[in-house]
Design a protein around this motif. Sequence first.
Motif: not given
Lengths: 421, 421
Positions: A22-33, A161-163, A269-274
């Motif tokens: 959970x802590x890892x996922x929260x970190x990725x979410x906060x950083x990516x968003x 973020x999901x990626x 979205x298709x043109x810029x998706x990561x």
Amino acid sequence: MALSKKPVTGMRDILPGEMQVRDYVIGVIKETYGRFGFTSIETPCMENIANLSNKQGGENEKLIFKVLKRGEKLNVAQAQEEGDVVDFGMRYDLTVPLVRYYSNNAAQLPAPFKALQMGNVWRADRPQRGRYRQFMQCDIDIFGEESNLAEIELILATTTTLGKLGFQGFEIRINDRQLLKAMASSSGFSEEDYDSVFITLDKMDKIGMDGVKAELLENGFAPDIAERYLELYRGLEQAENGLDYLREKLGENLESSVTEGLREIIESVNAAKAADFRIVFDPTLVRGMSYYTGPIFEIVMPGLGISCGGGGRYDKMVGKFTGKDVPACGFSIGFERIILLLTESGFRIPNAPKRIAYLVEKGVEGQAMADVIAKAQAAREEGVQVLVARMNKNKKFQKEQLTAEGYEAFVEFYREALKNG
Amino acid sequence: MALSKKPVTGMRDILPGEMQVRDYVIGVIKETYGRFGFTSIETPCMENIANLSNKQGGENEKLIFKVLKRGEKLNVAQAQEEGDVVDFGMRYDLTVPLVRYYSNNAAQLPAPFKALQMGNVWRADRPQRGRYRQFMQCDIDIFGEESNLAEIELILATTTTLGKLGFQGFEIRINDRQLLKAMASSSGFSEEDYDSVFITLDKMDKIGMDGVKAELLENGFAPDIAERYLELYRGLEQAENGLDYLREKLGENLESSVTEGLREIIESVNAAKAADFRIVFDPTLVRGMSYYTGPIFEIVMPGLGISCGGGGRYDKMVGKFTGKDVPACGFSIGFERIILLLTESGFRIPNAPKRIAYLVEKGVEGQAMADVIAKAQAAREEGVQVLVARMNKNKKFQKEQLTAEGYEAFVEFYREALKNG
């Protein structure tokens, strides 16, 4: 009296192994968003009960945990009904509090305002496996952006973020409430029946065309109206391009900006998706909440066939607080479901620090102990995770437990060796 | 009916600027405590009301937000008292839930178990400036470690964290409940009076020796007992080494392990500390909660003279849940006070990502918009925070707002320029 060891009914304790994920996922979410310019905000977990009972929350309003009045305001013996003893309620989602927050603080917020909220919500659902009465939600919302730049940024931020969390091959399904309404209207349904019709349409995945038609008839709708409605959906199945087909079929029932808007969102979205995902137009997508006013979208994970988050545009909700509407659009990811998918797939946290346990014999004290601790401090400064613990009588079992906790190496400190050393 | 824009009385919305600091501090706390082997855990925000009303919480038990029963269990019209309509309560601290958690999950937890908890707690205090009814607590606790290795690690972890947040020159004050009791006992106070005596002693900082003596007499204690008690404290002021002095003075009233333990904690912390602070023996330190059984400690920030966190050993609490005591020791930092100190001192987050705002003229759509977004995505991949927003009519004001939000650079995209390629 002995105290109860169990958490309250329907809620749960979270063990260290899951918390690390959970802590890892929260970190990725906060950083990516954060990279997308979303800023964290927080609101109290309680709201005035009137705000929570304003019909914006649909069925969730029946599931509110209510908070007792306090002090002189409370008179249980003379109370006749809930309203007499309750003033606050626990939030059942993050949207109602967010809109209140925006209305309260708009003067101090930038335009557009891009908010990230992560927080617990509470629903007094009947307890059942895998579904808890306290759970985390994770929402991003944009206020003050009327163009579909909002939808595009929300979808890109969420999919990126999901990626980063390792998900791939998923689908973003997109539709528009105006399109849903135009299809219902042009078939002959009247406006007050839309909610009922959409509840049936929402089951298309499970019960198919015939099932939907049967349920519409069961619910008392005229056969010719139901037939015209299903005919549109059959046509869509054949159509090379669903948006072109609907634009032609619905004619004056639909402003062209609706199909053009969806097309633009999908293309941008298709043109810029990561990340590795598909975005597809899904004319059967409904999304439950009636407050949506424009595009709506949903995440579907491969093989699961269930939603893992969703959102949409809701341009009419700020006005309920301030009297003046402000464009708004949000995307919520199914945080608890994502955690479940990761933990069940044996997810390992990338780049976790190295873990070493120092096991110290009983009797190591004073200067000898201070030396061990100083050694641990030096390793910690270099980024190593060091547990300093007394050696248990059953050292083998202790090491097994620590290995299960992720400790990779052990250093043992004995009284005699330290004395001589 | 218009909805209320304000948060519930006594609670507050947290704006983006403060949230950035909070998120940063939470990150430092999790990382630093992690290095010491503390693992995050989480418990529900609600507990069974009986667990919260068991006298462990002292005065806080009067401040509980209580949760209404639901469904058939609730009959407001026939209810006579609070107990008839309430089953859960909001936690007022993290200690009671933690001990319940440990009791419930001990079989799945390592020994020793080192827990980190960050979470909101709720207290229905009278609202006042700077004090809120929902606030964050941040606790670390060690279960199963009977030696003072627990105290040493807790103090080192906490002070290292404060150091990483930029605090320096602060003080850790340490005392021991057994020492407090021995001083009271040897002066002639009887055990049932200790709580009252310690409440008075706790005011020494403010009212001085004479004030303490006056209050003891006011509270009806015998003058010769009060005089003997104060004589000990006067002697301590003169003593070269307080611990030596007390060991001699208290003689058989005190086990030597108590003063030796404090000495060892102080020396080990001094030998291994990784921040700029002093650890000092403070014989007037009381700490409010009566559940403490051994060493107690507190953080005092320079110039403020107020506590910024504290903790101690509480070896008798697990037994209230399980019937079997387990050594336990914890340290709580005053999270909200730390945030206040940082934000008021103009704290800037180190190594924050660069922030650029792309301002896009209205009318930039389709392929041109997709190009702008693709450009933003590329910059985000490189770690830059990019806000893509429509240019407002009042571009100057928009830039001022964004500058206040920390955006350092702006790129403007115009329809004509993009058309020309």
